[in-house]
Write a protein that holds these residues in place. Structure first.
Motif, PDB file in Angstrom:
ATOM      1  N   ALA A 207       0.810  -1.225   0.000  1.00  0.00           N
ATOM      2  CA  ALA A 207       0.000   0.000   0.000  1.00  0.00           C
ATOM      3  C   ALA A 207       0.841   1.272   0.000  1.00  0.00           C
ATOM      4  O   ALA A 207       0.547   2.214  -0.750  1.00  0.00           O
ATOM      5  N   HIS A 211       0.794   4.147  -2.831  1.00  0.00           N
ATOM      6  CA  HIS A 211       0.429   5.525  -2.462  1.00  0.00           C
ATOM      7  C   HIS A 211       1.513   6.510  -2.889  1.00  0.00           C
ATOM      8  O   HIS A 211       1.224   7.576  -3.457  1.00  0.00           O
ATOM      9  N   GLY A 217      -6.253   4.654  -3.926  1.00  0.00           N
ATOM     10  CA  GLY A 217      -6.546   3.460  -3.150  1.00  0.00           C
ATOM     11  C   GLY A 217      -7.646   2.606  -3.729  1.00  0.00           C
ATOM     12  O   GLY A 217      -7.683   1.385  -3.523  1.00  0.00           O
ATOM     13  N   SER A 236      -9.489  -2.880   4.611  1.00  0.00           N
ATOM     14  CA  SER A 236      -8.965  -2.252   3.392  1.00  0.00           C
ATOM     15  C   SER A 236     -10.019  -2.224   2.289  1.00  0.00           C
ATOM     16  O   SER A 236     -10.155  -1.235   1.565  1.00  0.00           O
ATOM     17  N   HIS A 241      -8.848   0.977   0.436  1.00  0.00           N
ATOM     18  CA  HIS A 241      -7.425   1.223   0.680  1.00  0.00           C
ATOM     19  C   HIS A 241      -6.578   0.122   0.043  1.00  0.00           C
ATOM     20  O   HIS A 241      -6.120  -0.798   0.700  1.00  0.00           O
ATOM     21  N   TYR A 242      -6.432   0.199  -1.269  1.00  0.00           N
ATOM     22  CA  TYR A 242      -5.537  -0.670  -2.030  1.00  0.00           C
ATOM     23  C   TYR A 242      -5.891  -2.157  -1.960  1.00  0.00           C
ATOM     24  O   TYR A 242      -5.027  -3.015  -2.096  1.00  0.00           O
TER      25      TYR A 242
END
Length: 308
Positions: A207, A211, A217, A236, A241-242
């Motif tokens: 991640a 980023h 994400g 996530s 988030h990824y």
């Protein structure tokens, strides 16, 4: 009751193993057994030492999680000679070890089903046009087989290109994955649109690099974990988030199953033969879950079985 059981983990940094250990601990407490968890720290030497320590405790049964028992063939022979049953989690390629196997049972979902649904999701989401990176740990036979099955299933679609297969030991993922991810971004650029990994852990470790490269994400590469469905992966997915999806194992339930299988072995009964159904978790069906629980009454079911 009052049995002593040892859980030998390849590495407790693997959140799948940690989740199963949690379920095993719950079940051991419920049945009235003593459980000790020994961490192999993700190295052959550490796993051998952990197994030897387990044998030194003279347990009634041993659960081995996440490593190839060929690494510990001497300890396996010692366990067999001492009449100590072995139950595996993600040790063999199949949920039903064949004749002559050192395992009484191997707890897992069906790896072919996991591979199939993983590939189908990528093909469907991409409209049959994806550039895919596969993350795996070739030192673990179960993981190697899973990633090969995923690769073959993806290659059945002519519009999918396998851009790279990254062999990263799970125990060293936090060190290697960020660097590999940065290198892949530089080498593949926008051609890299999807990823699939044999464990969700890789995406938690990737991640930061994604980023830093300016990747959103919730955008490409869209990441799918083909196991194990730990709470971090669920979070996530929920937060974009990824990670976009996971094919989770029912980790807590499988922990209870390891104790049930040992109880069967110690009672002279055959293994259960139970294999949890495959499942795909995405933002569309995640709700408030932190683990995948295919049934909400398995604890009561096992308790009823153990009281007979």
């Amino acid at each position: 009751m009052g049995k002593t059981v040892v859980f030998v983990a390849a590495t407790m940094t693997n959140p799948g193993i940690a989740g199963v250990a949690k379920g095993t601990s719950e079940a051991a407490g419920a049945i009235g057994w003593n459980l000790q968890v020994i961490d192999g720290d993700g190295t052959p030497a550490g796993i051998n030492l952990a197994f030897s320590q387990a044998l030194g405790l003279d347990p009634d049964g041993i659960i081995v999680a996440g490593f190839d028992t060929k690494l510990t063939s001497r300890q396996v022979r010692q366990a067999k000679a001492a009449g100590i049953p072995l139950v595996g989690w993600h040790v063999a390629d199949t949920p039903r070890p064949g004749a002559g196997s050192e395992l009484f049972a191997n707890v897992t979902t069906d790896v072919q089903d996991v591979a199939r649904i993983s590939a189908q999701w990528i093909i469907a989401e991409s409209g049959g046009s994806a550039g895919v990176v596969i993350f795996t740990d070739l030192s673990i036979p179960f993981a190697r087989n899973k990633s090969q099955l995923i690769k073959r299933a993806l290659e059945d679609c002519s519009g999918v290109k396998i851009l790279s297969t990254e062999d990263i030991p799970i125990a060293d993922s936090s060190n290697q994955t960020p660097q590999r991810t940065a290198s892949l971004i530089g080498r593949l650029g926008d051609a890299w649109t999807y990823s699939v990994a044999i464990n969700d852990l890789y995406f938690a470790d990737a991640a930061a690099a994604l980023h830093d490269a300016g990747k959103p994400g919730d955008g490409a590469p869209l990441n799918l974990g083909a196991g194990d469905g730990d709470p971090m992966a669920f979070n996530s997915i929920r937060t974009g988030h990824y990670q976009a999806a996971t094919v989770p194992e029912p980790l807590l339930e499988q922990g209870w199953q390891t104790i049930d299988e040992l109880n069967r072995a110690l009672s002279g009964k055959p293994r259960s033969g139970y294999v949890a159904p495959v499942h795909l978790t995405t933002i569309d069906n995640i709700d408030g879950a932190t683990y995948w629980e295919p049934a909400d009454n398995y604890r009561e079911h096992y308790m009823q079985v153990w009281r007979r």
